[in-house]
Design a protein around this motif. Structure first.
Motif, PDB file in Angstrom:
ATOM      1  N   HIS A   1       0.737  -1.316   0.213  1.00 18.08           N
ATOM      2  CA  HIS A   1      -0.100  -0.136  -0.265  1.00 18.08           C
ATOM      3  C   HIS A   1       0.838   1.173  -0.053  1.00 18.08           C
ATOM      4  O   HIS A   1       0.775   2.199  -0.737  1.00 18.08           O
ATOM      5  CB  HIS A   1      -0.910  -0.045   1.415  1.00 18.08           C
ATOM      6  N   ARG A   2       1.656   1.495   0.859  1.00 19.25           N
ATOM      7  CA  ARG A   2       2.212   2.633   1.179  1.00 19.25           C
ATOM      8  C   ARG A   2       4.051   2.383   1.364  1.00 19.25           C
ATOM      9  O   ARG A   2       4.849   3.268   1.811  1.00 19.25           O
ATOM     10  CB  ARG A   2       2.007   3.613   2.211  1.00 19.25           C
ATOM     11  N   ALA A   3       4.173   1.215   0.891  1.00 15.90           N
ATOM     12  CA  ALA A   3       5.926   0.659   1.051  1.00 15.90           C
ATOM     13  C   ALA A   3       6.456   0.712   2.410  1.00 15.90           C
ATOM     14  O   ALA A   3       7.377   0.955   2.714  1.00 15.90           O
ATOM     15  CB  ALA A   3       6.609   1.399   0.183  1.00 15.90           C
ATOM     16  N   ALA A   4       5.515   0.693   3.573  1.00 17.22           N
ATOM     17  CA  ALA A   4       6.148   0.685   4.792  1.00 17.22           C
ATOM     18  C   ALA A   4       6.732  -0.513   4.956  1.00 17.22           C
ATOM     19  O   ALA A   4       6.176  -1.818   4.592  1.00 17.22           O
ATOM     20  CB  ALA A   4       4.690   0.937   5.818  1.00 17.22           C
ATOM     21  N   PRO A   5       7.607  -0.705   5.960  1.00 15.76           N
ATOM     22  CA  PRO A   5       8.366  -1.909   6.112  1.00 15.76           C
ATOM     23  C   PRO A   5       7.596  -2.816   7.192  1.00 15.76           C
ATOM     24  O   PRO A   5       7.079  -2.121   8.128  1.00 15.76           O
ATOM     25  CB  PRO A   5       9.628  -1.438   6.865  1.00 15.76           C
ATOM     26  N   LEU A   6       7.227  -3.974   6.621  1.00 11.06           N
ATOM     27  CA  LEU A   6       6.418  -4.901   7.405  1.00 11.06           C
ATOM     28  C   LEU A   6       6.909  -5.229   8.738  1.00 11.06           C
ATOM     29  O   LEU A   6       6.230  -5.694   9.822  1.00 11.06           O
ATOM     30  CB  LEU A   6       5.804  -5.922   6.502  1.00 11.06           C
ATOM     31  N   HIS A   7       8.237  -5.234   8.807  1.00 15.37           N
ATOM     32  CA  HIS A   7       8.761  -5.704  10.240  1.00 15.37           C
ATOM     33  C   HIS A   7       8.600  -4.856  11.447  1.00 15.37           C
ATOM     34  O   HIS A   7       8.757  -4.923  12.329  1.00 15.37           O
ATOM     35  CB  HIS A   7      10.323  -5.953  10.141  1.00 15.37           C
ATOM     36  N   MET A   8       8.241  -3.581  10.948  1.00 16.29           N
ATOM     37  CA  MET A   8       7.706  -2.567  12.016  1.00 16.29           C
ATOM     38  C   MET A   8       6.268  -2.880  12.249  1.00 16.29           C
ATOM     39  O   MET A   8       5.790  -2.086  13.478  1.00 16.29           O
ATOM     40  CB  MET A   8       7.725  -0.994  11.328  1.00 16.29           C
ATOM     41  N   GLY A   9       5.695  -3.766  11.778  1.00 16.53           N
ATOM     42  CA  GLY A   9       4.117  -4.094  12.072  1.00 16.53           C
ATOM     43  C   GLY A   9       4.076  -5.167  13.014  1.00 16.53           C
ATOM     44  O   GLY A   9       4.935  -5.295  13.972  1.00 16.53           O
TER      45      GLY A   9
ATOM     46  N   GLY B   1       2.187  -1.601   9.973  1.00 16.95           N
ATOM     47  CA  GLY B   1       2.204  -0.817  11.140  1.00 16.95           C
ATOM     48  C   GLY B   1       1.778   0.676  10.524  1.00 16.95           C
ATOM     49  O   GLY B   1       1.194   1.438  11.565  1.00 16.95           O
ATOM     50  N   TYR B   2       1.741   0.827   9.352  1.00 19.44           N
ATOM     51  CA  TYR B   2       1.216   2.108   8.873  1.00 19.44           C
ATOM     52  C   TYR B   2      -0.335   2.324   8.795  1.00 19.44           C
ATOM     53  O   TYR B   2      -0.815   3.428   9.479  1.00 19.44           O
ATOM     54  CB  TYR B   2       1.830   2.139   7.445  1.00 19.44           C
ATOM     55  N   HIS B   3      -0.945   1.599   8.014  1.00 19.06           N
ATOM     56  CA  HIS B   3      -2.655   1.796   7.882  1.00 19.06           C
ATOM     57  C   HIS B   3      -3.251   0.465   8.404  1.00 19.06           C
ATOM     58  O   HIS B   3      -4.549   0.191   8.446  1.00 19.06           O
ATOM     59  CB  HIS B   3      -2.751   2.005   6.400  1.00 19.06           C
ATOM     60  N   GLY B   4      -2.533  -0.425   8.992  1.00 22.79           N
ATOM     61  CA  GLY B   4      -3.323  -1.703   9.458  1.00 22.79           C
ATOM     62  C   GLY B   4      -3.791  -2.594   8.409  1.00 22.79           C
ATOM     63  O   GLY B   4      -4.669  -3.675   8.891  1.00 22.79           O
ATOM     64  N   LEU B   5      -3.027  -2.645   7.280  1.00 21.68           N
ATOM     65  CA  LEU B   5      -3.397  -3.888   6.230  1.00 21.68           C
ATOM     66  C   LEU B   5      -2.909  -5.168   6.863  1.00 21.68           C
ATOM     67  O   LEU B   5      -1.662  -5.300   7.247  1.00 21.68           O
ATOM     68  CB  LEU B   5      -2.629  -3.305   4.919  1.00 21.68           C
ATOM     69  N   GLU B   6      -3.789  -6.224   6.773  1.00 22.80           N
ATOM     70  CA  GLU B   6      -3.489  -7.469   7.350  1.00 22.80           C
ATOM     71  C   GLU B   6      -3.161  -8.279   6.239  1.00 22.80           C
ATOM     72  O   GLU B   6      -3.940  -8.322   5.049  1.00 22.80           O
ATOM     73  CB  GLU B   6      -4.567  -8.030   8.247  1.00 22.80           C
ATOM     74  N   ILE B   7      -1.987  -9.305   6.027  1.00 21.84           N
ATOM     75  CA  ILE B   7      -1.669  -9.974   5.228  1.00 21.84           C
ATOM     76  C   ILE B   7      -1.563 -11.432   5.866  1.00 21.84           C
ATOM     77  O   ILE B   7      -0.980 -11.575   6.628  1.00 21.84           O
ATOM     78  CB  ILE B   7      -0.173  -9.615   4.783  1.00 21.84           C
TER      79      ILE B   7
END
Length: 101
Positions: free
Chosen positions: A49-57, A67-73
């Motif tokens: 979505h916004r190229a945020a690093p997933l390891h920060m989620g 961690g940016y918009h709450g997209l669950e994968i």
């Protein structure tokens, strides 16, 4: 020169836990984690979505949450919770899913 279609050691089994673990394989950032059932998985360390690093989620029951918009994968590599995200994101995510042994 690194071979893209080869096996690489990313982490020991005991290193992968309930917290996302950032690694770099073939100069590509990846995130490793275990879901709520203990299954290990890895994805490209970039939310589509916004190229945020997933390891920060955070790790959720069936996958990881950005961690940016709450997209669950999910571990299958498909986004579950879509908010203002087009179908192009879904197809990119499928191609970025990596296999673990």
């Amino acid at each position: 020169m690194l071979l893209r279609k080869a096996w690489y050691i990313a982490a020991w089994a005991d290193e992968i836990g309930g917290q996302p673990l950032a690694r770099r394989i073939c100069n590509e950032p990846v995130v490793l984690f275990r879901d709520g059932t203990g299954r290990a998985a890895t994805l490209a360390d970039r939310c589509c979505h916004r190229a945020a690093p997933l390891h920060m989620g955070t790790v959720v029951e069936e996958g990881i949450q950005c961690g940016y918009h709450g997209l669950e994968i999910l571990l299958r590599g498909r986004p579950v919770f879509l908010q203002k995200i087009g179908s192009r994101c879904c197809s990119e995510l499928d191609r970025r899913f990596l296999r673990l042994l």
